[in-house]
Design a protein around this motif. Sequence first.
Motif, PDB file in Angstrom:
ATOM      1  N   ILE A 379      -3.018  13.120  12.807  1.00 41.84           N
ATOM      2  CA  ILE A 379      -4.469  12.949  12.664  1.00 41.84           C
ATOM      3  C   ILE A 379      -4.947  13.620  11.381  1.00 41.84           C
ATOM      4  CG2 ILE A 379      -6.716  13.481  13.699  1.00 41.84           C
ATOM      5  CD1 ILE A 379      -5.356  13.382  16.438  1.00 41.84           C
ATOM      6  N   ALA A 380      -4.354  14.787  11.075  1.00 48.41           N
ATOM      7  CA  ALA A 380      -4.760  15.526   9.873  1.00 48.41           C
ATOM      8  C   ALA A 380      -4.468  14.730   8.602  1.00 48.41           C
ATOM      9  CB  ALA A 380      -4.050  16.872   9.824  1.00 48.41           C
ATOM     10  N   ASP A 381      -3.390  13.954   8.589  1.00 46.03           N
ATOM     11  CA  ASP A 381      -3.081  13.138   7.413  1.00 46.03           C
ATOM     12  C   ASP A 381      -4.156  12.078   7.167  1.00 46.03           C
ATOM     13  OD1 ASP A 381      -0.784  14.280   6.368  1.00 46.03           O
ATOM     14  OD2 ASP A 381       0.553  13.163   7.698  1.00 46.03           O
ATOM     15  N   ARG A 382      -4.905  11.723   8.209  1.00 47.08           N
ATOM     16  CA  ARG A 382      -5.918  10.668   8.090  1.00 47.08           C
ATOM     17  C   ARG A 382      -7.322  11.222   7.881  1.00 47.08           C
ATOM     18  NH1 ARG A 382      -1.680   8.972  10.779  1.00 47.08           N
ATOM     19  NH2 ARG A 382      -1.048   6.777  10.756  1.00 47.08           N
ATOM     20  N   VAL A 383      -7.657  12.292   8.599  1.00 50.95           N
ATOM     21  CA  VAL A 383      -9.039  12.782   8.540  1.00 50.95           C
ATOM     22  C   VAL A 383      -9.142  14.219   8.051  1.00 50.95           C
ATOM     23  CG1 VAL A 383      -9.734  11.207  10.388  1.00 50.95           C
ATOM     24  CG2 VAL A 383      -9.051  13.554  10.960  1.00 50.95           C
ATOM     25  N   GLY A 384      -8.001  14.869   7.836  1.00 50.60           N
ATOM     26  CA  GLY A 384      -8.025  16.270   7.430  1.00 50.60           C
ATOM     27  C   GLY A 384      -7.781  17.193   8.612  1.00 50.60           C
ATOM     28  N   LEU A 385      -7.187  18.339   8.359  1.00 54.80           N
ATOM     29  CA  LEU A 385      -6.831  19.256   9.436  1.00 54.80           C
ATOM     30  C   LEU A 385      -8.048  19.821  10.149  1.00 54.80           C
ATOM     31  CD1 LEU A 385      -4.625  20.762  10.966  1.00 54.80           C
ATOM     32  CD2 LEU A 385      -4.680  22.538   9.183  1.00 54.80           C
ATOM     33  N   VAL A 386      -9.110  20.106   9.417  1.00 56.63           N
ATOM     34  CA  VAL A 386     -10.316  20.684  10.030  1.00 56.63           C
ATOM     35  C   VAL A 386     -10.881  19.739  11.090  1.00 56.63           C
ATOM     36  CG1 VAL A 386     -12.690  21.414   9.598  1.00 56.63           C
ATOM     37  CG2 VAL A 386     -10.863  22.107   8.032  1.00 56.63           C
ATOM     38  N   ASP A 387     -10.966  18.447  10.772  1.00 58.32           N
ATOM     39  CA  ASP A 387     -11.486  17.477  11.744  1.00 58.32           C
ATOM     40  C   ASP A 387     -10.482  17.203  12.859  1.00 58.32           C
ATOM     41  OD1 ASP A 387     -13.950  17.132  10.520  1.00 58.32           O
ATOM     42  OD2 ASP A 387     -13.226  15.554   9.198  1.00 58.32           O
ATOM     43  N   ALA A 388      -9.198  17.262  12.551  1.00 59.07           N
ATOM     44  CA  ALA A 388      -8.187  17.029  13.581  1.00 59.07           C
ATOM     45  C   ALA A 388      -8.270  18.087  14.680  1.00 59.07           C
ATOM     46  CB  ALA A 388      -6.792  17.030  12.952  1.00 59.07           C
ATOM     47  N   MET A 389      -8.533  19.324  14.302  1.00 60.10           N
ATOM     48  CA  MET A 389      -8.618  20.388  15.298  1.00 60.10           C
ATOM     49  C   MET A 389      -9.852  20.262  16.182  1.00 60.10           C
ATOM     50  SD  MET A 389      -5.863  22.140  14.921  1.00 60.10           S
ATOM     51  CE  MET A 389      -6.037  23.761  15.629  1.00 60.10           C
ATOM     52  N   LYS A 390     -10.836  19.515  15.740  1.00 54.57           N
ATOM     53  CA  LYS A 390     -12.041  19.325  16.554  1.00 54.57           C
ATOM     54  C   LYS A 390     -11.767  18.464  17.783  1.00 54.57           C
ATOM     55  CE  LYS A 390     -15.280  19.696  12.642  1.00 54.57           C
ATOM     56  NZ  LYS A 390     -16.279  18.976  11.821  1.00 54.57           N
ATOM     57  N   VAL A 391     -10.856  17.505  17.669  1.00 52.86           N
ATOM     58  CA  VAL A 391     -10.608  16.588  18.786  1.00 52.86           C
ATOM     59  C   VAL A 391      -9.422  17.017  19.653  1.00 52.86           C
ATOM     60  CG1 VAL A 391     -11.599  14.666  17.503  1.00 52.86           C
ATOM     61  CG2 VAL A 391      -9.141  15.076  17.373  1.00 52.86           C
ATOM     62  N   ALA A 392      -8.574  17.899  19.149  1.00 51.43           N
ATOM     63  CA  ALA A 392      -7.370  18.300  19.880  1.00 51.43           C
ATOM     64  C   ALA A 392      -7.650  18.855  21.280  1.00 51.43           C
ATOM     65  CB  ALA A 392      -6.572  19.312  19.055  1.00 51.43           C
ATOM     66  N   PRO A 393      -8.712  19.669  21.498  1.00 51.59           N
ATOM     67  CA  PRO A 393      -8.929  20.241  22.831  1.00 51.59           C
ATOM     68  C   PRO A 393      -9.240  19.222  23.920  1.00 51.59           C
ATOM     69  CG  PRO A 393     -10.131  21.501  21.160  1.00 51.59           C
ATOM     70  CD  PRO A 393      -9.650  20.244  20.502  1.00 51.59           C
ATOM     71  N   LEU A 394      -9.553  17.976  23.572  1.00 51.77           N
ATOM     72  CA  LEU A 394      -9.904  16.983  24.581  1.00 51.77           C
ATOM     73  C   LEU A 394      -8.770  16.717  25.571  1.00 51.77           C
ATOM     74  CD1 LEU A 394     -11.817  14.393  22.349  1.00 51.77           C
ATOM     75  CD2 LEU A 394     -12.809  15.986  24.017  1.00 51.77           C
ATOM     76  N   VAL A 395      -7.546  17.011  25.175  1.00 51.52           N
ATOM     77  CA  VAL A 395      -6.411  16.809  26.081  1.00 51.52           C
ATOM     78  C   VAL A 395      -6.553  17.659  27.343  1.00 51.52           C
ATOM     79  CG1 VAL A 395      -3.905  17.034  26.281  1.00 51.52           C
ATOM     80  CG2 VAL A 395      -4.903  16.183  24.170  1.00 51.52           C
ATOM     81  N   SER A 396      -7.249  18.777  27.249  1.00 48.32           N
ATOM     82  CA  SER A 396      -7.421  19.660  28.406  1.00 48.32           C
ATOM     83  C   SER A 396      -8.186  18.991  29.536  1.00 48.32           C
ATOM     84  CB  SER A 396      -8.134  20.953  27.986  1.00 48.32           C
ATOM     85  OG  SER A 396      -7.322  21.725  27.141  1.00 48.32           O
ATOM     86  N   VAL A 397      -8.998  18.007  29.220  1.00 53.48           N
ATOM     87  CA  VAL A 397      -9.726  17.283  30.273  1.00 53.48           C
ATOM     88  C   VAL A 397      -8.742  16.592  31.209  1.00 53.48           C
ATOM     89  CG1 VAL A 397     -11.352  15.421  30.745  1.00 53.48           C
ATOM     90  CG2 VAL A 397     -11.752  16.969  28.814  1.00 53.48           C
ATOM     91  N   ILE A 398      -7.713  15.969  30.643  1.00 54.62           N
ATOM     92  CA  ILE A 398      -6.703  15.303  31.468  1.00 54.62           C
ATOM     93  C   ILE A 398      -5.917  16.333  32.266  1.00 54.62           C
ATOM     94  CG2 ILE A 398      -4.835  13.617  31.457  1.00 54.62           C
ATOM     95  CD1 ILE A 398      -5.701  12.771  28.683  1.00 54.62           C
ATOM     96  N   ALA A 399      -5.664  17.497  31.662  1.00 60.92           N
ATOM     97  CA  ALA A 399      -4.962  18.564  32.377  1.00 60.92           C
ATOM     98  C   ALA A 399      -5.754  19.006  33.603  1.00 60.92           C
ATOM     99  CB  ALA A 399      -4.727  19.749  31.444  1.00 60.92           C
ATOM    100  N   ILE A 400      -7.059  19.135  33.465  1.00 61.47           N
ATOM    101  CA  ILE A 400      -7.898  19.548  34.589  1.00 61.47           C
ATOM    102  C   ILE A 400      -7.824  18.515  35.714  1.00 61.47           C
ATOM    103  CG2 ILE A 400     -10.296  19.909  35.313  1.00 61.47           C
ATOM    104  CD1 ILE A 400     -10.793  21.162  32.548  1.00 61.47           C
ATOM    105  N   ILE A 401      -7.840  17.237  35.372  1.00 67.09           N
ATOM    106  CA  ILE A 401      -7.742  16.183  36.386  1.00 67.09           C
ATOM    107  C   ILE A 401      -6.420  16.298  37.150  1.00 67.09           C
ATOM    108  CG2 ILE A 401      -7.574  13.686  36.735  1.00 67.09           C
ATOM    109  CD1 ILE A 401      -9.478  13.367  34.330  1.00 67.09           C
TER     110      ILE A 401
END
Length: 439
Positions: A379-401
């Motif tokens: 993702i960082a190669d496409r949008v930059g590392l700063v923006d990639a880290m913004k979306v990474a935590p969303l995986v935790s939603v699936i973990a909670i389920i």
Amino acid sequence: MTRSRVFPVAVFVLTFGLLLSDYMSRQVLSAVFPFLKVEWVLTDTQLGSLTSIVALTVGLLAVPLSLLGDRWGRSKAIILMGALWSLATLGCAIAANYEQMMLARFFIGLGEAAYGSVGLAVVLMVFSPRSRASLTGAFMAGGSFGSVLGVFLGGILAVQLGWRWSFGVMAVLGIVFVLLYAIMVNDGRLAGHQHPGNRGPEAADGTVDSTAERAKLRALVSTPSVISAYVGSGLQLFMAGALFAWLPSYLNRAYHLRPDKAGIAAAGFILLMGVGMIVCGVVTDRLTKHVAIRKWTAAIVFTAISFVALTVGFTQESGGLQLVLIAVGAFFTGGTTGPAGAMVANLTPASIRATAFGTLTLANNLLGLAAGPLVVGAIADRVGLVDAMKVAPLVSVIAIIALLIGRRAYPSSLGRVARVDTVENDTLENDTVAAVGSD
């Protein structure tokens, strides 16, 4: 053999020390990312792949090698694994290009593949079952502490002496721990000091007795709860893998810190993750002493806190508030480790416990520690590392389920295991009674 109070502590210290070496060898790479990126002209995807190849190899080979450890002898397996990853780390120090580094990193993964599962099984066998979440959290926190040391020392050594010295020093430390373990621990002593509450069909040499009835391997995935524990734990460690691999580079790019300074700062956050594993494990044991289902509740709460803190944190502008939120998120990111290890131990038979932890390692690496660095790098190669880290935590939603599903099925799943594993029948039946209590 008379059981000693000192030997279990020595086993924990030495096994923990090797886990430190494991993760120092694995994560020192993150500290030298900026050097490799310039010297070998690598993309972020390639850098991420050098981290992910280790976790991917660990994930794919954890179960079969853990099974071998259960049958061949756990201490012998530990010594062999430690020697292999230490020598492979030395190979990283002399790698001439990306391809050679990738090969050396593969052999690091091969050596580390079953260490977490076999090492944890060894630790748990010499302590009381009542401390499983605390011991699991404390032991697995070695991954964070080893990562801290690897990133911290690796960054300093790379700036002062060159990046190759970063790998060389980690290799030497690993060999020292292997020699100490070989001198002080063997399978016979482990069998003689096994806690009575963990007795299983094991021979005098510490291997599983082939004449005793062995639980079927399908017991590793025989209940909805244990599957949910694997999945929930693995997905939650996606963010841990991303922080391990990319936080030094994030601080380098977002805060314009030099590689050594970024490595030191990142080490502080990873240290918090390790402390969080220990604290969350102890809290879980205290909360679940009489109501076992609270293991799941605790894991869900820890995951939710880390999700909120990291999601909000990485969307903030660079500054103090962002760093505080990332620190809170890092503290709770590994909080599920202790509860997950305890749940898997309760939900699987004793005779294949290392293999069960190998299955947990498989999920932790494929879904988390391998996927996190690679996906965030892509993702960082496409949008930059700063923006990639913004979306990474969303995986935790699936973990909670996944954890919610496991919590709902836990009482019935625990009862099923109690009928299968007669060795631990009394302990599990007590847990089953507690599990159906009010939360």
